[in-house]
Design an enzyme around this catalytic site. Structure first.
Site, mmCIF file in Angstrom:
data_model
loop_
_atom_site.group_PDB
_atom_site.id
_atom_site.type_symbol
_atom_site.label_atom_id
_atom_site.label_comp_id
_atom_site.label_asym_id
_atom_site.label_seq_id
_atom_site.Cartn_x
_atom_site.Cartn_y
_atom_site.Cartn_z
ATOM 1 N N LYS A 16 0.815 -1.210 0.087
ATOM 2 C CA LYS A 16 0.132 -0.033 -0.150
ATOM 3 C C LYS A 16 0.843 1.259 0.517
ATOM 4 O O LYS A 16 2.646 1.336 0.554
ATOM 5 C CB LYS A 16 -1.025 0.159 0.978
ATOM 6 N N GLY A 105 9.646 -0.952 5.181
ATOM 7 C CA GLY A 105 9.462 0.610 4.586
ATOM 8 C C GLY A 105 8.851 0.940 4.490
ATOM 9 O O GLY A 105 8.733 1.644 3.072
ATOM 10 N N MET A 107 4.928 -0.056 3.741
ATOM 11 C CA MET A 107 4.341 -0.198 2.504
ATOM 12 C C MET A 107 3.472 -1.596 3.314
ATOM 13 O O MET A 107 3.220 -2.193 2.037
ATOM 14 C CB MET A 107 5.360 -0.334 1.692
ATOM 15 N N GLY A 110 4.586 -6.658 6.214
ATOM 16 C CA GLY A 110 3.546 -7.014 7.750
ATOM 17 C C GLY A 110 2.326 -8.356 7.077
ATOM 18 O O GLY A 110 1.832 -8.715 7.166
ATOM 19 N N ASP A 144 -3.067 -1.630 9.567
ATOM 20 C CA ASP A 144 -3.520 -1.753 8.526
ATOM 21 C C ASP A 144 -3.588 -3.517 7.845
ATOM 22 O O ASP A 144 -3.888 -3.125 6.258
ATOM 23 C CB ASP A 144 -1.729 -1.310 7.517
#
Length: 308
Positions: A16, A105, A107, A110, A144
């Protein structure tokens, strides 16, 4: 051999990018109130779950050594959560993770693995969990993870787990500059709090990014570019000052805009079209500002089963 020949199930899950990340004050539960616009992009991890006599975790691909191969792994936690939800007597499984999403990072690598674990375990054990059930389990695993299940483009509120799909008529071309070292998300939030306290800043609740949402709905990439925003960027730059050079190199190479992705340290650059993205990526690759450079597009779908 195909994972399906071994009684397994495989899920593909996207990275993402936060097109907008507004961070409000610290809440009583230790999280910050967020207003964020997620966009799923064509950089994927794949998670395969097979039947086994005990829990085993294998990680392949980019920065695999940085991913825990023990029960603290988010994909493993997801598989164990599905087993508990389905009231299975055990959660024994072999979990294989093929990584393309940068580790630490910014994004959601995980979180993507957790979403993949949920979906693959549900299929392996014939749970046939609904999307609402998956989203509920995902919220228990991390802020997330629900978006990694949903994909597309969405407005996230609360700690990011409350999602509202967003109309996005833009075809977004991205260049991702993967930093040479990672950043811990909790460290970045702590640094943001420190910077705000240092300035005696009164932090209001994060507002809804209406101008950015209008640009997405209109399909206007040029209007979208200057509206990209990340409240965590100053904290990430404070912890890794070299990211300023990366951001400057990307815009000088021709990107419409560049920001730190989420908690960083990956930097993402919005480009006018796929050809422009290839050109920017080529120049960034030769500049020495990143460990690796990738291109991607979005939005794409969220976690999906890979069928034979």
């Amino acid at each position: 051999m195909s994972p399906f020949a071994l009684g397994g199930a495989r899920a593909r899950v996207p990275a993402k990018i936060n097109l907008h990340l507004g961070v409000g004050p610290l809440r009583d539960d230790g999280y910050h109130e967020l207003s964020t616009v997620f966009c799923a992009i064509s950089l994927f991890d794949e998670v395969t779950v097979r039947s086994a006599d005990h829990l085993r975790i294998t990680v392949n691909g980019d920065s695999a050594r940085q991913v825990p191969a023990d029960p603290t792994n988010l994909a493993a936690q997801a598989v164990m959560l599905v087993a508990e939800y389905l009231e299975r007597q055990d959660a024994n499984a072999e979990i294989e993770i093929d990584k393309q999403i940068p580790v630490a990072g910014g994004m959601a690598g995980g979180s993507a693995d957790a979403a993949g674990g949920l979906l693959a375990a549900s299929r392996l054990w014939r749970g046939d969990l609904s999307r609402d059930e998956l989203l509920s389990l995902a919220a228990a695993l991390g802020s997330d993870v629900p978006f990694s299940v949903l994909g597309g483009t969405a407005l996230g509120t609360g700690r990011g787990e409350k999602l509202l799909p967003v109309l996005n008529r833009c075809e977004l071309s991205w260049v991702i500059a993967v930093a040479k070292t990672g950043l811990s998300t909790p460290d970045v939030y702590r640094e943001l709090d420190r910077l705000r306290a240092e300035r005696d800043e009164i932090v209001p609740p994060p507002g809804r990014p209406d101008a950015l949402l209008r640009a997405l709905a209109a399909g206007d990439v040029t209007a979208l570019a200057p509206l990209l925003h990340n409240d965590l960027q100053p904290a990430a730059l404070s912890l890794q000052p070299m990211l300023r050079r990366t951001l400057r190199a990307g815009t000088e190479a021709g990107a419409l805009a560049g920001i730190v992705s989420g908690s960083g340290p990956s930097c993402v650059f919005l480009c006018a079209d796929p050809d422009a993205a290839v050109s920017v990526a080529a120049e960034l690759s030769g500049s020495g500002v990143a460990r690796s450079v990738k291109t991607a597009f979005g939005p794409v779908a969220g976690a999906r089963l890979v069928t034979p």
